[in-house]
Write an enzyme that holds these catalytic residues in place. Structure first.
Site, mmCIF file in Angstrom:
data_model
loop_
_atom_site.group_PDB
_atom_site.id
_atom_site.type_symbol
_atom_site.label_atom_id
_atom_site.label_comp_id
_atom_site.label_asym_id
_atom_site.label_seq_id
_atom_site.Cartn_x
_atom_site.Cartn_y
_atom_site.Cartn_z
ATOM 1 C CG ASP A 228 4.330 6.409 -10.905
ATOM 2 O OD1 ASP A 228 3.878 6.760 -9.812
ATOM 3 O OD2 ASP A 228 4.727 5.254 -11.140
ATOM 4 C CG ASP B 200 2.489 0.721 -5.886
ATOM 5 O OD1 ASP B 200 1.880 1.786 -6.096
ATOM 6 O OD2 ASP B 200 3.569 0.426 -6.422
HETATM 7 C C1 GAL Z 1 4.647 3.003 -8.862
HETATM 8 C C2 GAL Z 1 3.217 2.827 -9.305
HETATM 9 C C3 GAL Z 1 3.076 1.427 -9.848
HETATM 10 C C4 GAL Z 1 4.023 1.234 -11.001
HETATM 11 C C5 GAL Z 1 5.461 1.557 -10.564
HETATM 12 C C6 GAL Z 1 6.415 1.545 -11.747
HETATM 13 O O1 GAL Z 1 4.815 4.303 -8.387
HETATM 14 O O2 GAL Z 1 2.354 3.059 -8.231
HETATM 15 O O3 GAL Z 1 1.738 1.193 -10.252
HETATM 16 O O4 GAL Z 1 3.638 2.065 -12.070
HETATM 17 O O5 GAL Z 1 5.528 2.827 -9.955
HETATM 18 O O6 GAL Z 1 7.727 1.833 -11.357
#
Ligand code: GAL
Length: 379
Positions: free
Chosen positions: A126, A183
């Protein structure tokens, strides 16, 4: 590691968020087998954010939360591998993950060694909390090298939400798949926005580095962590359109619902052989968007498949019934050619054609999609 085909699996985030545990992951691995999802091709069981303690241990390593994972990650990996599945985990290129757990920044090589010792096969990486002056591409390249240096095959699944023109540099920086969007949430608006946002990025996707349109929301029905409640949730028809679009774009397919409690509609959709074959098609050619209205409320696409075949798909993103008339000349078929497309609707099995000059798409209900398999035949 080379990703010849888009990876298929399950990820904990969409439904469970921080409510994860080794029991959940084990039960999910068991359900992958008992539901037949493993045999349909779903392979990776991926733990997303929130699996560790808030601080690294005295040895500098990330420590799994002993309340959530009392047996540790190696034992969990063994459990998953014993069922013929692969194990995925999650970290972050910054100092902390999005939920505030330790990130891998300046611990990349140690963390990669730890993941390899645990038997990890896939790392979602991430992008939260990146130190301001650090360069994102360098950080992804660093983790790609760290994973490679372990000698274990580990897919690097980059997740910087489609920012920084990632499609232009991520393939050369070692990732096997990369998030090409923000997301997803459990609503048709989100599905539609993601699908449209890929129209000018999908040409970057292919063997070695696939565009990842985010985890599936099929079967969530507004339960869970990503936009449930009143504004969320889709109908089965909308989930079908979502799944078909992700397959036509050959996105990785990471199931996001609770597979321990699937209804028949969701299970048969996730196992739809025709759609999975398109998702996994070895030629991996992105669709051509050749027909539609100017607002892209109704879109027609054409896709080369292996084995001498093709696919057509027509999607209605609008909230009203819609029809569409498409000129086959726009993909190069003139009426003098002496050839036409014979179509088979993959949902109903109905055959039609051959069509050589235009194709009138039967009326589509709001948010519906039609997908055809096609052969070019002599007229
Ligand atoms: C976001 C990501 C999500 C999930 C989330 C967890 O940045 O795009 O898919 O992993 O963090 O905190």
């Amino acid at each position: 590691m080379l990703t010849r085909r888009p990876p298929l699996g399950w990820n904990s985030w969409n439904t469970f968020g921080e409510n994860i545990s080794e029991d959940l992951i084990r039960e999910t691995a068991d359900a992958m087998v008992s539901t037949g999802l493993r045999d349909a091709g779903y392979e990776y069981v991926v733990i997303d954010d929130c699996w560790s303690l808030r601080r690294r241990g005295a040895d500098g390593k990330i420590t799994p939360d002993p309340k959530k994972f009392p047996s540790g990650m190696r034992a969990l990996a063994d459990y998953i591998h014993a069922r013929g599945l692969k194990f995925g985990m999650y970290s972050d290129a910054g100092t902390k993950t999005c939920a505030g757990y330790p990130g891998s920044f300046e611990h990349e090589f140690t963390d990669a060694e730890t993941f390899a010792e645990w038997g990890v096969d896939y790392l979602k990486y991430d992008f939260c909390n990146k130190p301001y002056l650090q360069n994102g591409p360098i950080l992804y390249n660093r983790m790609a090298m760290a994973l490679k240096s372990t000698g274990r095959d580990i897919v690097l699944s980059a997740c910087n939400w489609g920012s920084d023109n990632v499609e232009r540099w991520i393939r050369s920086h070692g990732a096997g798949i990369y998030r090409s969007t923000g997301d997803i949430w459990d609503s048709f608006v989100s599905i539609r926005d993601i699908a449209r946002s890929q129209m000018d990025k999908i040409a970057y996707s292919g063997p070695g580095c696939y565009n990842d349109m985010d985890m599936l929301v099929c079967g969530m029905y507004s339960r869970g962590n990503v936009g449930g409640g009143e504004r969320g949730g889709c109908t089965d028809l909308e989930y079908r359109t979502h799944f078909a679009l992700w397959c036509l774009y050959q996105s990785p397919l990471m199931i996001g619902c609770d597979i321990r409690n699937l209804n028949e509609a969701t299970l048969s959709l996730l196992k739809n052989r025709e759609l999975l074959a398109i998702d996994q098609d070895e030629e991996a050619r992105p669709p051509i968007f050749f027909c539609g209205n100017s607002e892209s409320n109704v879109v027609g696409m054409f896709k080369h498949l292996s084995g001498g075949e093709y696919a057509f798909a027509f999607v209605n993103y609008s909230d009203r019934d819609a029809g569409l008339s498409c000129e086959l000349f726009d993909i190069g078929l003139s009426s003098q050619a002496g050839y036409g497309f014979a179509l088979r609707d993959i949902f109903t099995g109905e055959e039609s054609g051959p069509f050589s000059d235009y194709f009138n798409v039967p009326r589509l209900a709001p948010h519906d999609i039609r997908v055809y398999r096609a052969k070019l035949v002599k007229m």
